[in-house]
Design a protein around this motif. Structure first.
Motif, short mmCIF file in Angstrom:
data_model
loop_
_atom_site.label_atom_id
_atom_site.label_comp_id
_atom_site.label_asym_id
_atom_site.label_seq_id
_atom_site.Cartn_x
_atom_site.Cartn_y
_atom_site.Cartn_z
N GLY A 114 1.10 -0.90 -0.02
CA GLY A 114 -0.39 -0.49 -0.42
C GLY A 114 0.76 1.09 -0.12
O GLY A 114 0.65 1.75 -0.75
N ILE A 115 2.17 0.95 0.22
CA ILE A 115 3.04 2.31 0.57
C ILE A 115 3.71 3.04 -1.15
O ILE A 115 3.50 4.28 -0.91
CB ILE A 115 4.19 2.04 1.31
CG1 ILE A 115 4.82 3.07 1.61
CG2 ILE A 115 5.37 1.20 0.06
CD1 ILE A 115 4.87 3.74 2.87
N GLU A 116 2.86 1.91 -1.73
CA GLU A 116 3.73 2.18 -3.81
C GLU A 116 2.48 2.85 -4.06
O GLU A 116 2.28 3.81 -4.86
CB GLU A 116 3.56 1.36 -4.17
CG GLU A 116 2.30 0.16 -4.40
CD GLU A 116 2.04 -0.67 -2.88
OE1 GLU A 116 3.47 -0.64 -1.79
OE2 GLU A 116 1.05 -1.51 -2.98
N MET A 117 0.96 2.86 -3.10
CA MET A 117 0.23 4.19 -3.78
C MET A 117 -0.30 5.55 -2.91
O MET A 117 -1.12 6.05 -3.49
CB MET A 117 -1.78 3.49 -4.02
CG MET A 117 -1.36 1.61 -3.81
SD MET A 117 -1.03 1.51 -5.39
CE MET A 117 -2.28 2.09 -6.74
N GLY A 118 0.77 5.26 -1.85
CA GLY A 118 0.70 6.91 -1.23
C GLY A 118 -0.31 6.22 -0.27
O GLY A 118 -0.49 7.61 0.11
N ASP A 119 -0.98 5.26 -0.11
CA ASP A 119 -2.15 5.20 0.76
C ASP A 119 -0.93 5.47 2.26
O ASP A 119 -0.26 5.75 2.62
CB ASP A 119 -2.33 3.86 1.26
CG ASP A 119 -2.71 3.32 -0.52
OD1 ASP A 119 -3.31 4.52 -0.89
OD2 ASP A 119 -2.97 1.73 -0.77
N ALA A 120 -2.25 5.79 3.17
CA ALA A 120 -2.32 6.30 4.41
C ALA A 120 -1.65 5.07 5.39
O ALA A 120 -1.47 5.32 5.81
CB ALA A 120 -3.17 7.41 5.25
N LYS A 121 -3.06 3.76 5.52
CA LYS A 121 -2.34 2.68 5.77
C LYS A 121 -2.35 1.54 5.31
O LYS A 121 -2.78 1.40 3.41
CB LYS A 121 -4.61 2.44 5.59
CG LYS A 121 -4.66 3.33 7.00
CD LYS A 121 -5.84 3.02 7.76
CE LYS A 121 -6.64 4.03 8.56
NZ LYS A 121 -7.72 2.93 8.73
N ASN A 122 -1.85 0.34 5.31
CA ASN A 122 -1.63 -0.35 4.60
C ASN A 122 -2.38 -1.53 4.01
O ASN A 122 -3.04 -1.33 4.36
CB ASN A 122 -0.79 -1.09 5.32
CG ASN A 122 -0.86 -2.06 6.48
OD1 ASN A 122 -1.62 -2.08 6.07
ND2 ASN A 122 0.84 -2.85 6.59
#
Ligand code: BMA
Length: 362
Positions: free
Chosen positions: A77-85
Protein backbone atom coordinates in the motif's frame (compact mmCIF):
# COMPACT_ATOMS: atom_id res chain seq x y z
CA UNK A 1 78.56 12.11 20.49
CA UNK A 2 75.73 10.97 18.36
CA UNK A 3 72.35 11.17 19.92
CA UNK A 4 70.23 8.23 19.14
CA UNK A 5 66.64 9.12 19.00
CA UNK A 6 64.30 6.22 19.19
CA UNK A 7 60.96 7.17 17.85
CA UNK A 8 57.97 5.51 19.31
CA UNK A 9 56.98 2.49 17.36
CA UNK A 10 53.74 2.92 15.59
CA UNK A 11 52.04 -0.02 14.01
CA UNK A 12 50.58 0.88 10.70
CA UNK A 13 47.79 -1.64 10.93
CA UNK A 14 45.07 -0.70 8.48
CA UNK A 15 41.98 0.42 10.28
CA UNK A 16 39.07 -1.94 9.79
CA UNK A 17 36.30 -0.17 7.92
CA UNK A 18 33.45 0.56 10.25
CA UNK A 19 30.68 -1.99 10.00
CA UNK A 20 27.43 -0.87 8.46
CA UNK A 21 24.23 -1.07 10.47
CA UNK A 22 23.26 -4.13 8.41
CA UNK A 23 26.57 -5.85 9.12
CA UNK A 24 26.13 -5.18 12.82
CA UNK A 25 22.68 -6.77 12.63
CA UNK A 26 24.20 -9.76 10.86
CA UNK A 27 26.73 -10.17 13.69
CA UNK A 28 24.00 -9.90 16.29
CA UNK A 29 21.87 -12.54 14.55
CA UNK A 30 24.89 -14.78 14.23
CA UNK A 31 25.64 -14.51 17.96
CA UNK A 32 22.01 -14.99 19.00
CA UNK A 33 21.72 -18.04 16.80
CA UNK A 34 24.15 -19.79 19.09
CA UNK A 35 21.79 -19.18 21.99
CA UNK A 36 18.59 -20.36 20.37
CA UNK A 37 15.85 -19.67 17.88
CA UNK A 38 13.95 -16.41 18.11
CA UNK A 39 10.19 -16.28 17.98
CA UNK A 40 8.67 -13.74 15.60
CA UNK A 41 5.14 -12.49 14.92
CA UNK A 42 3.75 -10.41 12.07
CA UNK A 43 1.84 -7.20 12.95
CA UNK A 44 2.16 -8.08 16.64
CA UNK A 45 1.60 -4.65 18.29
CA UNK A 46 -1.31 -3.47 16.12
CA UNK A 47 -4.21 -5.85 16.71
CA UNK A 48 -5.12 -9.28 18.02
CA UNK A 49 -8.14 -11.50 18.24
CA UNK A 50 -9.96 -9.36 20.79
CA UNK A 51 -8.46 -5.86 20.43
CA UNK A 52 -7.28 -3.30 17.90
CA UNK A 53 -4.72 -0.52 18.13
CA UNK A 54 -4.43 -0.46 21.92
CA UNK A 55 -1.20 0.93 23.23
CA UNK A 56 1.47 -1.56 24.31
CA UNK A 57 -0.65 -4.59 23.58
CA UNK A 58 0.22 -7.85 21.87
CA UNK A 59 -1.49 -11.23 21.77
CA UNK A 60 1.92 -12.77 22.33
CA UNK A 61 2.68 -10.64 25.38
CA UNK A 62 -0.84 -11.17 26.72
CA UNK A 63 -0.28 -14.92 26.45
CA UNK A 64 3.26 -15.46 27.73
CA UNK A 65 4.17 -12.13 29.34
CA UNK A 66 6.95 -11.25 26.91
CA UNK A 67 7.21 -9.56 23.53
CA UNK A 68 8.24 -11.51 20.45
CA UNK A 69 11.95 -11.18 19.76
CA UNK A 70 11.22 -10.50 16.09
CA UNK A 71 8.36 -8.40 14.74
CA UNK A 72 7.27 -8.42 11.12
CA UNK A 73 5.84 -5.36 9.37
CA UNK A 74 4.24 -5.09 5.94
CA UNK A 75 4.55 -2.28 3.40
CA UNK A 76 1.80 -3.24 0.92
CA UNK A 77 0.00 0.00 0.00
CA UNK A 78 2.97 2.33 0.54
CA UNK A 79 3.53 2.23 -3.22
CA UNK A 80 0.11 3.83 -3.77
CA UNK A 81 0.84 6.63 -1.34
CA UNK A 82 -1.86 5.18 0.94
CA UNK A 83 -2.06 6.25 4.56
CA UNK A 84 -2.72 2.65 5.67
CA UNK A 85 -1.29 -0.63 4.49
CA UNK A 86 -3.33 -3.37 2.85
CA UNK A 87 -4.18 -4.75 6.28
CA UNK A 88 -5.37 -1.32 7.53
CA UNK A 89 -2.28 -0.49 9.57
CA UNK A 90 -1.56 3.26 9.45
CA UNK A 91 1.99 3.79 8.22
CA UNK A 92 2.59 6.46 10.86
CA UNK A 93 1.76 3.90 13.57
CA UNK A 94 4.00 1.36 11.83
CA UNK A 95 6.93 3.75 12.01
CA UNK A 96 6.26 4.31 15.71
CA UNK A 97 6.07 0.59 16.49
CA UNK A 98 9.23 -0.19 14.54
CA UNK A 99 11.06 2.45 16.54
CA UNK A 100 9.49 1.13 19.79
CA UNK A 101 10.58 -2.40 19.08
CA UNK A 102 14.07 -1.26 18.23
CA UNK A 103 14.30 0.63 21.54
CA UNK A 104 13.07 -2.48 23.39
CA UNK A 105 16.00 -4.37 21.90
CA UNK A 106 13.94 -6.32 19.38
CA UNK A 107 14.59 -7.34 15.78
CA UNK A 108 12.55 -5.98 12.88
CA UNK A 109 11.71 -7.53 9.55
CA UNK A 110 9.80 -5.94 6.69
CA UNK A 111 7.91 -7.57 3.82
CA UNK A 112 6.14 -5.94 0.89
CA UNK A 113 3.08 -7.10 -1.02
CA UNK A 114 2.91 -4.28 -3.59
CA UNK A 115 -0.11 -4.01 -5.85
CA UNK A 116 0.22 -5.24 -9.40
CA UNK A 117 1.77 -2.38 -11.41
CA UNK A 118 0.26 -3.64 -14.67
CA UNK A 119 -3.32 -4.11 -13.51
CA UNK A 120 -3.82 -1.88 -10.51
CA UNK A 121 -6.53 0.75 -10.69
CA UNK A 122 -5.62 4.23 -9.47
CA UNK A 123 -8.29 4.06 -6.79
CA UNK A 124 -7.43 0.47 -5.93
CA UNK A 125 -8.02 -0.74 -2.44
CA UNK A 126 -8.70 -4.13 -1.01
CA UNK A 127 -12.46 -3.87 -1.48
CA UNK A 128 -14.53 -6.78 -0.33
CA UNK A 129 -12.48 -9.46 -2.06
CA UNK A 130 -9.65 -11.12 -0.18
CA UNK A 131 -7.33 -10.84 -3.15
CA UNK A 132 -8.87 -8.18 -5.44
CA UNK A 133 -7.88 -7.40 -9.00
CA UNK A 134 -4.73 -5.37 -9.14
CA UNK A 135 -3.38 -6.71 -5.83
CA UNK A 136 -0.10 -8.56 -5.26
CA UNK A 137 -2.11 -11.75 -5.87
CA UNK A 138 -3.35 -10.65 -9.30
CA UNK A 139 -1.51 -13.04 -11.61
CA UNK A 140 -3.48 -12.35 -14.76
CA UNK A 141 -0.68 -10.51 -16.55
CA UNK A 142 2.46 -12.52 -17.22
CA UNK A 143 4.39 -9.55 -18.61
CA UNK A 144 4.22 -7.47 -15.47
CA UNK A 145 7.77 -7.97 -14.19
CA UNK A 146 9.20 -7.28 -17.62
CA UNK A 147 7.01 -4.19 -17.88
CA UNK A 148 8.57 -2.49 -14.86
CA UNK A 149 12.20 -3.19 -15.74
CA UNK A 150 14.12 -0.29 -17.36
CA UNK A 151 12.56 0.56 -20.72
CA UNK A 152 9.33 -1.30 -19.90
CA UNK A 153 5.92 0.28 -20.23
CA UNK A 154 5.43 0.53 -16.46
CA UNK A 155 9.01 1.40 -15.56
CA UNK A 156 8.26 5.03 -14.73
CA UNK A 157 5.32 4.08 -12.54
CA UNK A 158 7.42 1.57 -10.67
CA UNK A 159 10.13 4.14 -10.06
CA UNK A 160 7.55 6.22 -8.22
CA UNK A 161 6.58 3.14 -6.20
CA UNK A 162 10.19 2.49 -5.24
CA UNK A 163 10.59 6.13 -4.26
CA UNK A 164 7.65 5.77 -1.90
CA UNK A 165 9.25 2.73 -0.27
CA UNK A 166 12.46 4.70 0.05
CA UNK A 167 10.62 7.62 1.67
CA UNK A 168 9.05 5.30 4.22
CA UNK A 169 12.35 3.62 5.05
CA UNK A 170 13.98 7.00 5.52
CA UNK A 171 11.70 7.55 8.51
CA UNK A 172 13.02 4.48 10.33
CA UNK A 173 15.54 6.12 12.57
CA UNK A 174 15.91 7.07 16.20
CA UNK A 175 15.41 10.60 17.53
CA UNK A 176 19.15 11.18 17.22
CA UNK A 177 19.18 10.06 13.61
CA UNK A 178 20.55 6.51 13.91
CA UNK A 179 19.23 4.19 11.24
CA UNK A 180 17.28 1.20 12.53
CA UNK A 181 18.53 -2.21 11.38
CA UNK A 182 15.95 -4.04 9.28
CA UNK A 183 15.76 -7.53 7.80
CA UNK A 184 14.30 -6.56 4.41
CA UNK A 185 12.49 -9.38 2.63
CA UNK A 186 10.94 -8.36 -0.69
CA UNK A 187 9.79 -10.60 -3.57
CA UNK A 188 9.14 -13.57 -1.31
CA UNK A 189 7.62 -16.95 -2.16
CA UNK A 190 8.89 -16.51 -5.70
CA UNK A 191 8.90 -20.21 -6.48
CA UNK A 192 5.11 -20.28 -6.24
CA UNK A 193 2.89 -18.49 -8.74
CA UNK A 194 0.45 -16.65 -6.52
CA UNK A 195 2.19 -13.26 -6.60
CA UNK A 196 2.87 -11.24 -9.75
CA UNK A 197 6.63 -11.86 -9.28
CA UNK A 198 6.06 -15.63 -9.04
CA UNK A 199 7.64 -18.42 -11.00
CA UNK A 200 5.21 -18.64 -13.90
CA UNK A 201 5.00 -14.86 -14.20
CA UNK A 202 8.61 -14.08 -15.05
CA UNK A 203 11.82 -15.75 -16.13
CA UNK A 204 14.65 -16.31 -13.66
CA UNK A 205 16.60 -13.48 -15.28
CA UNK A 206 13.65 -11.11 -15.07
CA UNK A 207 13.21 -12.01 -11.41
CA UNK A 208 16.86 -11.32 -10.69
CA UNK A 209 16.68 -8.03 -12.58
CA UNK A 210 13.67 -7.09 -10.46
CA UNK A 211 15.55 -7.92 -7.29
CA UNK A 212 18.64 -6.01 -8.35
CA UNK A 213 16.66 -2.98 -9.45
CA UNK A 214 15.07 -2.54 -6.01
CA UNK A 215 18.24 -3.40 -4.12
CA UNK A 216 20.40 -1.06 -6.20
CA UNK A 217 17.90 1.76 -5.85
CA UNK A 218 17.68 1.45 -2.06
CA UNK A 219 21.44 1.03 -1.72
CA UNK A 220 21.97 4.13 -3.85
CA UNK A 221 19.55 5.94 -1.54
CA UNK A 222 21.94 5.19 1.32
CA UNK A 223 20.15 2.35 3.11
CA UNK A 224 23.07 0.42 4.55
CA UNK A 225 20.77 -0.67 7.38
CA UNK A 226 18.92 -3.28 5.28
CA UNK A 227 19.87 -6.92 5.68
CA UNK A 228 18.58 -8.50 2.48
CA UNK A 229 16.63 -11.71 2.92
CA UNK A 230 15.67 -14.18 0.21
CA UNK A 231 12.73 -16.44 1.01
CA UNK A 232 11.15 -18.83 -1.48
CA UNK A 233 8.31 -21.05 -0.32
CA UNK A 234 8.71 -24.46 1.26
CA UNK A 235 8.32 -27.19 -1.36
CA UNK A 236 8.47 -30.96 -1.54
CA UNK A 237 12.05 -32.17 -2.02
CA UNK A 238 13.42 -28.66 -2.36
CA UNK A 239 17.03 -29.11 -3.37
CA UNK A 240 19.80 -26.55 -3.55
CA UNK A 241 19.65 -26.27 -7.34
CA UNK A 242 15.95 -25.47 -7.23
CA UNK A 243 16.41 -23.09 -4.29
CA UNK A 244 19.11 -21.24 -6.21
CA UNK A 245 17.31 -21.00 -9.54
CA UNK A 246 16.24 -17.41 -8.81
CA UNK A 247 18.72 -16.58 -6.04
CA UNK A 248 20.13 -13.12 -6.84
CA UNK A 249 23.71 -14.05 -5.78
CA UNK A 250 25.79 -14.41 -2.63
CA UNK A 251 26.91 -10.79 -2.64
CA UNK A 252 23.36 -9.54 -2.52
CA UNK A 253 21.87 -11.81 0.14
CA UNK A 254 22.67 -12.09 3.85
CA UNK A 255 19.78 -14.13 5.12
CA UNK A 256 18.27 -17.16 3.44
CA UNK A 257 14.85 -18.35 4.43
CA UNK A 258 11.87 -20.37 3.51
CA UNK A 259 8.20 -19.64 4.09
CA UNK A 260 6.47 -22.83 5.15
CA UNK A 261 2.91 -23.25 6.44
CA UNK A 262 1.08 -26.37 7.44
CA UNK A 263 -1.86 -26.43 5.01
CA UNK A 264 -2.27 -30.21 4.97
CA UNK A 265 -1.40 -33.01 7.38
CA UNK A 266 1.08 -32.78 10.20
CA UNK A 267 3.11 -35.60 8.65
CA UNK A 268 3.48 -33.82 5.31
CA UNK A 269 4.42 -30.56 6.98
CA UNK A 270 6.96 -32.16 9.29
CA UNK A 271 8.68 -34.12 6.57
CA UNK A 272 8.83 -31.20 4.12
CA UNK A 273 10.03 -28.75 6.73
CA UNK A 274 12.64 -31.18 7.96
CA UNK A 275 13.97 -31.83 4.47
CA UNK A 276 13.87 -28.14 3.46
CA UNK A 277 15.67 -27.01 6.62
CA UNK A 278 18.36 -29.62 6.13
CA UNK A 279 19.05 -28.19 2.69
CA UNK A 280 18.72 -24.55 3.80
CA UNK A 281 20.98 -24.73 6.85
CA UNK A 282 23.65 -26.60 4.92
CA UNK A 283 23.55 -23.97 2.19
CA UNK A 284 23.70 -21.19 4.80
CA UNK A 285 26.70 -22.78 6.54
CA UNK A 286 28.55 -23.31 3.25
CA UNK A 287 27.91 -19.75 2.08
CA UNK A 288 28.21 -17.79 5.34
CA UNK A 289 24.53 -16.84 5.51
CA UNK A 290 22.01 -16.71 8.32
CA UNK A 291 19.12 -19.16 7.89
CA UNK A 292 15.57 -18.56 9.10
CA UNK A 293 12.04 -19.85 8.82
CA UNK A 294 10.89 -16.49 7.54
CA UNK A 295 7.17 -17.34 7.71
CA UNK A 296 5.33 -20.30 9.12
CA UNK A 297 2.14 -21.25 10.90
CA UNK A 298 -0.91 -23.42 11.22
CA UNK A 299 -4.02 -21.42 10.38
CA UNK A 300 -6.19 -20.81 13.46
CA UNK A 301 -4.12 -23.34 15.43
CA UNK A 302 -6.66 -26.05 14.66
CA UNK A 303 -4.30 -28.39 16.47
CA UNK A 304 -3.72 -26.47 19.72
CA UNK A 305 -0.68 -28.59 20.58
CA UNK A 306 1.00 -27.54 17.31
CA UNK A 307 3.71 -25.37 18.90
CA UNK A 308 5.28 -28.20 20.84
CA UNK A 309 3.97 -31.31 19.09
CA UNK A 310 4.75 -30.29 15.51
CA UNK A 311 6.86 -27.17 15.11
CA UNK A 312 9.55 -27.22 17.76
CA UNK A 313 10.49 -30.91 17.38
CA UNK A 314 11.58 -30.04 13.82
CA UNK A 315 13.15 -26.62 14.25
CA UNK A 316 15.01 -27.71 17.41
CA UNK A 317 17.32 -29.67 15.15
CA UNK A 318 18.52 -26.73 13.07
CA UNK A 319 20.67 -23.65 13.67
CA UNK A 320 18.10 -21.20 12.37
CA UNK A 321 17.95 -17.62 13.56
CA UNK A 322 14.20 -17.22 13.92
CA UNK A 323 10.77 -18.41 12.92
CA UNK A 324 7.97 -15.93 12.31
CA UNK A 325 4.26 -16.70 12.43
CA UNK A 326 1.87 -14.55 10.43
CA UNK A 327 -0.62 -12.05 11.76
CA UNK A 328 -3.57 -12.54 14.11
CA UNK A 329 -6.72 -11.19 12.61
CA UNK A 330 -10.22 -12.26 13.36
CA UNK A 331 -10.81 -14.63 10.47
CA UNK A 332 -7.32 -15.98 10.23
CA UNK A 333 -4.64 -16.14 12.90
CA UNK A 334 -1.29 -17.83 13.30
CA UNK A 335 -0.13 -16.53 16.65
CA UNK A 336 -1.37 -17.35 20.15
CA UNK A 337 -4.12 -15.56 22.04
CA UNK A 338 -4.69 -15.92 25.82
CA UNK A 339 -8.16 -17.48 25.68
CA UNK A 340 -7.47 -19.90 22.86
CA UNK A 341 -6.75 -23.59 23.52
CA UNK A 342 -3.23 -23.38 22.12
CA UNK A 343 -2.15 -20.85 24.80
CA UNK A 344 -0.82 -23.48 27.28
CA UNK A 345 1.20 -25.13 24.51
CA UNK A 346 2.50 -21.77 23.40
CA UNK A 347 3.61 -21.11 26.96
CA UNK A 348 5.27 -24.50 27.09
CA UNK A 349 7.24 -23.45 24.01
CA UNK A 350 7.99 -20.11 25.66
CA UNK A 351 9.58 -21.97 28.58
CA UNK A 352 11.92 -23.90 26.33
CA UNK A 353 15.44 -22.67 26.79
CA UNK A 354 16.26 -22.56 23.09
CA UNK A 355 13.20 -20.56 22.03
CA UNK A 356 13.98 -16.90 22.50
CA UNK A 357 11.65 -14.01 23.20
CA UNK A 358 12.55 -10.38 23.73
CA UNK A 359 13.82 -10.70 27.30
CA UNK A 360 16.33 -13.31 26.22
CA UNK A 361 17.90 -11.30 23.42
CA UNK A 362 18.21 -7.84 24.92
C1 BMA B 1 -1.67 -12.74 3.72
C2 BMA B 1 -2.99 -12.59 4.42
C3 BMA B 1 -3.64 -11.37 3.87
C4 BMA B 1 -2.70 -10.17 4.08
C5 BMA B 1 -1.32 -10.44 3.52
C6 BMA B 1 -0.34 -9.34 3.79
O1 BMA B 1 -1.05 -13.93 4.03
O2 BMA B 1 -2.80 -12.45 5.81
O3 BMA B 1 -4.87 -11.14 4.51
O4 BMA B 1 -3.23 -9.04 3.47
O5 BMA B 1 -0.84 -11.64 4.03
O6 BMA B 1 -0.14 -9.16 5.16
Amino acid sequence: MAVVVVTACTTTKKAEPEKTVAQQLFDRLDTLRQKGIMFGHQDDPFYGLTWEYDKDSSDVKNTCGDWPAVMGFELGGIEMGDAKNLDSVPFTRMTEEIINHYHRGGIITISWHPRNPATTAPDGGRGEQKFPDGSAWDVTDTTVVKSILPGGRNAELFKVWMDRVSDFLAGLKTEDGQKIPIIFRPWHENTGSWFWWGERLCTADEYKALWNMLQDKLTADGFDNLLWAYSPGMAPNLDEAKYLERYPCDDRISLVGIDGYQWGTKEDFVSQLDQNLTMLTKFAADHGKIAALTECGLKNLVDPTWWTSTLTPVIDKYPISYFLVWRNYKEEWFGPSPAKPDAPYFNEMYDKENVLFLNEIK
